[in-house]
Structures are given as C-alpha cells and as structure tokens.
Design an enzyme around this catalytic site. Structure first.
Site, PDB file in Angstrom:
ATOM      1  CE  LYS A 232      -7.935   7.077   4.086  1.00 51.95           C
ATOM      2  NZ  LYS A 232      -6.495   6.783   4.042  1.00 51.95           N
TER       3      LYS A 232
ATOM      4  CG  ASP B  91      -5.022   4.622   1.752  1.00 53.06           C
ATOM      5  OD1 ASP B  91      -6.202   4.883   1.436  1.00 53.06           O
ATOM      6  OD2 ASP B  91      -4.638   4.518   2.934  1.00 53.06           O
TER       7      ASP B  91
ATOM      8  CE  LYS C  51      -2.279   1.791   3.755  1.00 51.13           C
ATOM      9  NZ  LYS C  51      -2.223   3.251   3.765  1.00 51.13           N
TER      10      LYS C  51
ATOM     11  CB  THR D  75     -10.660   4.658  12.225  1.00 46.68           C
ATOM     12  OG1 THR D  75      -9.424   4.959  11.592  1.00 46.68           O
ATOM     13  CG2 THR D  75     -11.299   3.450  11.582  1.00 46.68           C
TER      14      THR D  75
ATOM     15  NE  ARG E  32       2.271   2.438  13.275  1.00 42.55           N
ATOM     16  CZ  ARG E  32       1.387   3.208  13.901  1.00 42.55           C
ATOM     17  NH1 ARG E  32       1.793   4.081  14.797  1.00 42.55           N
ATOM     18  NH2 ARG E  32       0.104   3.095  13.649  1.00 42.55           N
TER      19      ARG E  32
ATOM     20  CG  ASP F  12     -11.913  17.231  -6.602  1.00 42.82           C
ATOM     21  OD1 ASP F  12     -12.719  18.080  -7.015  1.00 42.82           O
ATOM     22  OD2 ASP F  12     -10.726  17.481  -6.346  1.00 42.82           O
TER      23      ASP F  12
HETATM   24  O1  C5P Z   1       1.421   0.851  11.229  1.00 38.47           O
HETATM   25  P1  C5P Z   1       0.009   0.362  11.136  1.00 38.47           P
HETATM   26  O2  C5P Z   1      -0.096  -1.144  11.024  1.00 38.47           O
HETATM   27  O3  C5P Z   1      -0.888   0.931  12.212  1.00 38.47           O
HETATM   28  O4  C5P Z   1      -0.492   0.946   9.732  1.00 38.47           O
HETATM   29  C1  C5P Z   1      -1.799   0.807   9.294  1.00 38.47           C
HETATM   30  C2  C5P Z   1      -1.939   1.423   7.936  1.00 38.47           C
HETATM   31  O5  C5P Z   1      -3.325   1.469   7.627  1.00 38.47           O
HETATM   32  C3  C5P Z   1      -1.435   2.858   7.845  1.00 38.47           C
HETATM   33  O6  C5P Z   1      -0.932   3.046   6.514  1.00 38.47           O
HETATM   34  C4  C5P Z   1      -2.668   3.696   8.062  1.00 38.47           C
HETATM   35  O7  C5P Z   1      -2.619   4.929   7.399  1.00 38.47           O
HETATM   36  C5  C5P Z   1      -3.738   2.813   7.434  1.00 38.47           C
HETATM   37  N1  C5P Z   1      -5.083   3.047   7.949  1.00 38.47           N
HETATM   38  C6  C5P Z   1      -5.410   2.942   9.288  1.00 38.47           C
HETATM   39  N2  C5P Z   1      -6.675   3.163   9.700  1.00 38.47           N
HETATM   40  C7  C5P Z   1      -7.607   3.508   8.813  1.00 38.47           C
HETATM   41  C8  C5P Z   1      -7.306   3.620   7.477  1.00 38.47           C
HETATM   42  C9  C5P Z   1      -6.008   3.386   7.060  1.00 38.47           C
HETATM   43  O8  C5P Z   1      -4.564   2.612  10.098  1.00 38.47           O
HETATM   44  N3  C5P Z   1      -8.837   3.679   9.226  1.00 38.47           N
END
Ligand code: C5P
Length: 234
Positions: free
Chosen positions: A65, A63, A36, A118, A209, A68
């Site tokens: 989003k 991603d 992603k 979220t 992460r 427009d």
């Molecule tokens: O590091 P981590 O596992 O928390 O990353 C989750 C990924 O999913 C990040 O790229 C974050 O921007 C994305 N994301 C999220 N919650 C959302 C939508 C996207 O954590 N509601």
C-alpha cells in the site's frame, strides 16, 4: 479472462514469522501457487521470502500500500519489480499512481490500487477532510486509476459488481473478505463465498484465515479452488 481456478486463489500469508510461512507453503504444496505478503511479513523478512517463493515458481502479491512523494514511490516500485512480484498495492492518489505506473514500465509487475480502505465509513472520510461518501470516493478513484493506467483494484465482492462498469476490461479485481460457506467471518463485516465473489466479477480472491487457520490447510485450499471452479460452470 481465462485463468485456471487455482490461479485465482491468493493465500494471505498472515503468520507471525518466515518459519511459519515456510511451513504453511510446504503444507499447501501444489494446491496453491499465489501468495500475499503484508506489512508484518516485511518486518519479519517477508520480502526475501517473497523472492524465494518467486524462485520456486510461485506468484507473489506484495501488499505494501505505497503512498509517498513520487520519487520514493518510484524507488519502491522498482525494487518490488526487481523482486519478480506479480502484484503490488498502492493507494489510489493520482500522484502516487502516476509515479508507480512510470516506475513499473518494462516489468511484469501489475499495480493494484486501493481506493478506500474497507475500515473507513462516511464519518471516517469526513474526519479525514473528504466531502465524499465512501461509494462516491471509490468510484472517483477507480476512474482515476483506470485513466492513469493502473492494472487493477482491490475491492470487496459487493464493490466488484459496480466497479466492473467503471474500469477497463483488462483491469483485474482482487477481492478479500471471502468465506467458504459455514466458515467464521472473524472481523470481516461483509463476506461472500468464493463462488459468489467470482460470479460478482472478482478475478482473484485473497484468502487468509479460512486456509491459514484450518486444521488441514491443503484440504481447505482445494475445497476453495473447487468452489471457484463451480462458479464457472453455472
Ligand atoms: O483472514 P482473511 O481471509 O480475512 O484475510 C484477508 C486478507 O486480505 C488479509 O491479509 C487482509 O489484510 C486483506 N485485506 C482485507 N480487506 C481489505 C484489504 C486487504 O481483508 N480491504
């Protein structure tokens, strides 16, 4: 849906530069085949990198989003379809979703709708002028996405349980907020393990992460794929 456990893992390339992304992808090797790319990545040349990932046989989730006027959404969707991406996010506003569905016709691109971010709670929705609670608006927009022909939703693992009954069976649920047992949650408020999220109905897991910041990213990715596989066996 019959997917190989490895195909269900999408690694969020949340790194500062294309060089770092390239190094991470090289370290992960064949353990990961789906990546992603987000806003920061676009500014740093991430779209061109997305193309090289596709050319190397990977799947890519853009991603972006999008939200427009219809004409602009259409041009954005067409360019991402040409890039060969598998998933693209759009905000779940009916006009935006209609424009996106029309523009991806004939391509392999699948559109994912973001229902409610979220980071929003009921007070944030009220401040933005909505007279809905978060669960109400998520359900309303999921139903609209289904009716308009969107291919899937981005949702938390908890929402996945509820949304399965709202969406078409062919729609996919793509779920962030995943943490292997014992991993740090970071800023994610509600987390589930990979196996629990798959059991809750998620089709794809977006994980940053726990892999990107791991001392051994490849071992971390392999452990997550094993956990996903375990979810299918009990
Ligand atoms: O590091 P981590 O596992 O928390 O990353 C989750 C990924 O999913 C990040 O790229 C974050 O921007 C994305 N994301 C999220 N919650 C959302 C939508 C996207 O954590 N509601």
């Amino acid at each position: 849906m019959t997917l190989d456990p490895r195909e269900r893992l999408i690694v969020a390339l949340d790194v500062a530069s294309v060089d770092e992304a390239q190094a991470l992808v090289a370290r992960l090797g064949a353990s990961v085949g789906f990546y992603k790319i987000d806003q920061l990545g676009f500014a740093a040349g991430g779209l061109a990198f997305g193309r090289t990932l596709v050319d190397a046989g990977n799947q890519v989730f853009i991603d972006m989003k999008l939200h427009d006027i219809g004409n602009t959404v259409e041009r954005g969707v067409e360019s991402i379809a040409r890039l060969g991406a598998t998933f693209l996010t759009v905000h779940a506003y009916p006009q935006t979703m209609h424009a996106a569905v029309e523009a991806r016709a004939g391509s392999k691109l699948r559109l994912l709708a973001v229902t409610v971010l979220t980071s929003y709670d009921d007070a944030d929705l009220a401040a933005a002028g909505y007279d809905f609670t978060v669960p109400e608006l998520v359900a309303e927009r999921a139903a609209q996405a289904r009716d308009i022909g969107i291919d899937g939703l981005v949702c938390s693992a908890e929402e996945a349980i509820r949304l399965r009954s709202v969406i078409r069976p062919s729609m996919v649920l793509v779920t962030p907020g995943i943490r292997p047992a014992g991993a740090a949650a970071g800023d994610q408020k509600r987390v589930m393990t990979p196996a629990a999220a798959i059991r809750a109905g998620a089709d794809y897991l977006v994980i940053g992460r726990p892999i990107v910041a791991a001392a051994d990213p490849k071992a971390a990715a392999e452990a997550i794929v094993a956990d996903i596989a375990a979810a299918h066996h009990n």
